[in-house]
Design a protein around this motif. Structure first.
Motif: not given
Length: 560
Positions: A510-512, A514-522
């Motif tokens: 899901f994080s990758g 969407m290329t979303a570092p904040p989501a990866l942190t979560f």
């Protein structure tokens, strides 16, 4: 501070530097604020720019355009250099399945965007900007803006060039929220124990790994008596290295190399995987109780880093360090992964080699390989800008697709990214080495995205609040939510129910995608591990390329 007002007209460059610096400081300060481990991240700079633009802060448009595009180039090119060595490897084995799911999410998101734009009557430039924002993909926004400019040069009436950035700004926070909501929803609907799934993922990953170990073996096979190590059957095929030997009548342990002659009763120290060492032991003899690592001798070992250009691209066998200097390379550390020193393994810049031999010969081998910390930490800017040059050229090449009114181009977002991935994978061409220390890479990448975000915010800020409070703003919010949630939950539920995908992998997916570092942190916080980053890194490069291309195609199809 009234004295600053005339500067915007008399010294526009100084004014631009002042404003961009102020926006960066405010935005980065905002990015440090977090709730339950999740914050704005680098998007804080975007929102700071929006606020400044809303209150009437203006910067020369030509300067903003240049800084924005150059920042985007720096960002994507350094990403490509970082991901290039692992990009093609990520397309193999289990990465195929993950990248297929990520591609499905990208395509489904594009279809949802097209459908929503058609139903709600959204202009193509706004729809593509919404697609970029709802998927938190900044390079895609850059590609959209460039495609809008191309379309506007070729048709009349033209598209509204201000809409992509506005739609992106509206969709970005919705995208981050949607990714996090999707993870929480999946956890709830399938009653997932995140910590248990993390432990299962770790166990599965360790089972799949085959670490290198040592084994002391006594030579008992009479057929090996008088045979060189280089001629022992199966040793090369099994990638087993022999670093030390204690000959049967000798008192001290000696370094071993390809020319070392074995005799019955000798004890050798072999390095390889557990499976290969067991097969090698069956050929040689039996395990010995003697530990040659602790036995007395004149054997030394060192970690030597490959930095000399002449050694790059050559295999361990080509260098011939064993026959020339009598030393043995037992293992190679590359990108924090330890691999066997197979003779055919080609060396790359920054490889760390474990070399065994006597001190004098190891020093000679180290000189051949370079082993220079200065070179390791030095950034070569000639290949860097040469790569950017070729990246921009590649971005300008048109690619024609049937049914599209104008050709698709990789643009300043996709061209440098593709070229950087290829150059980093090749590593060296002639005298040029495409390697950048991680600290320099991170600094340039962050600088690029900060400049890009600040410029986008300043451009869109004047119309952001009125748009957000208008009917269009509400429609955009609903569209961003659909673009984010529908693909994620559709593919996520399929992956969990049909493919039995681990929740840790789903979070990284899901994080990758969407290329979303904040989501990866979560995701890391939710699973109490950094394992989601494994899937994130596997799909990130391909997803980035697909989103850049998909965003351009959306503009062309919807405006056709």
């Amino acid at each position: 501070m009234s004295f600053l007002v005339p500067i915007s007209e008399t010294q526009p460059i100084a004014w631009a530097v002042l404003i961009l610096s102020a926006v960066a400081v405010c935005g980065l300060s905002l990015s440090t604020l977090k709730v339950r481990g999740v914050g704005f991240g680098i998007a804080g700079v975007l929102f700071a720019g929006l606020v400044a633009g809303h209150f009437g802060v203006k910067v020369d448009r030509g300067i903003l355009d240049f800084v924005q595009e150059f920042g985007l180039i720096l960002f994507v090119f350094t990403i490509g250099l970082q991901l290039g060595p692992s990009f093609f490897a990520s397309l193999r084995d289990s990465g195929i399945k993950l990248n297929a799911m990520a591609a499905g999410i990208v395509m489904l998101g594009a279809f949802v965007t097209m459908g929503f734009a058609w139903v709600a009557g959204i202009e193509s430039s706004a729809a593509a900007g919404l697609f970029s924002g709802a998927t938190t993909n900044t390079p895609a926004l850059g590609a959209v803006q460039q495609t809008v400019e191309i379309v506007n040069h070729m048709r009349n009436p033209s598209l509204d060039a201000s809409l992509p950035a506005l739609a992106y700004a509206v969709g970005y926070p919705v995208g981050v929220f949607g990714i996090i909501f999707s993870m929480v929803f999946m956890k709830w609907i399938f009653r997932i124990d995140a910590e248990k799934e993390s432990a299962e993922f770790r166990a599965e990953r360790l089972k799949g790994l085959d670490p290198l170990v040592r084994l002391n073996i006594v030579v008992e096979n009479p057929n090996l008596d008088g045979l060189r190590l280089a001629d022992v059957p199966g040793r090369r095929e099994m990638a087993v290295a022999v670093s030390r030997i204690k000959q049967v009548h000798a008192r001290l342990v000696e370094p071993a190399n390809e020319e070392t002659v074995l005799h019955k009763g000798d004890c050798i120290l072999a390095i390889g995987t557990t499976k290969h060492l067991e097969a090698f032991r069956l050929i040689v003899g039996t395990e010995s109780a003697m530990d040659l690592m602790r036995a007395h001798g004149r054997v030394a070992f060192r970690r030597v880093v490959v930095t000399r250009k002449e050694a790059l691209g050559k295999s361990i066998a080509d260098l011939g360090l064993d026959s020339i200097y009598g030393v043995t390379i037992t293992r190679v550390l590359r990108a924090n992964v330890e691999i066997a020193a197979a003779p055919e393994l080609k060396l790359q810049f920054g490889d760390s080699l474990h070399i065994v031999g006597d001190e004098e010969n190891i020093a000679k081998a180290a000189d051949v390989l370079g082993n220079s910390q200065i070179a390791l930490n030095q950034t070569e800017f000639i290949p860097f800008f040469l790569g950017i040059f070729f990246g921009v050229v590649a971005g300008l090449v048109p690619v024609y697709f049937p049914g599209l009114p104008v050709p698709v181009k990789l643009g300043l977002a996709g061209g440098p990214l593709v070229i950087a991935i290829l150059l980093a994978r090749i590593g060296k061409v002639g005298p040029f080495v495409w390697y950048m220390p991680s600290t320099a890479n991170t600094a340039l990448r962050e600088m690029g995205i900060i400049l890009f975000m600040a410029c986008v915010g300043l451009k869109a800020g004047e119309h952001f609040v009125p748009t957000l409070l208008s009917r269009d703003g509400i429609v955009w919010l609903a569209g961003a939510l659909a673009i984010t949630l529908v693909p994620l939950l559709t593919v996520g539920i399929f992956a969990r129910m049909v493919l039995k995908t681990n929740f840790v992998v789903l979070c990284g997916l899901f994080s990758g995608c969407m290329t979303a570092p904040p989501a990866l942190t979560f995701a890391n916080t939710m699973t109490k591990s950094d394992y989601p980053a494994v899937a994130y890194a596997t799909i990130y490069p391909l997803t980035m390329l697909l989103r850049i291309i998909a965003a351009q195609i959306l503009v062309l199809l919807l405006s056709g």
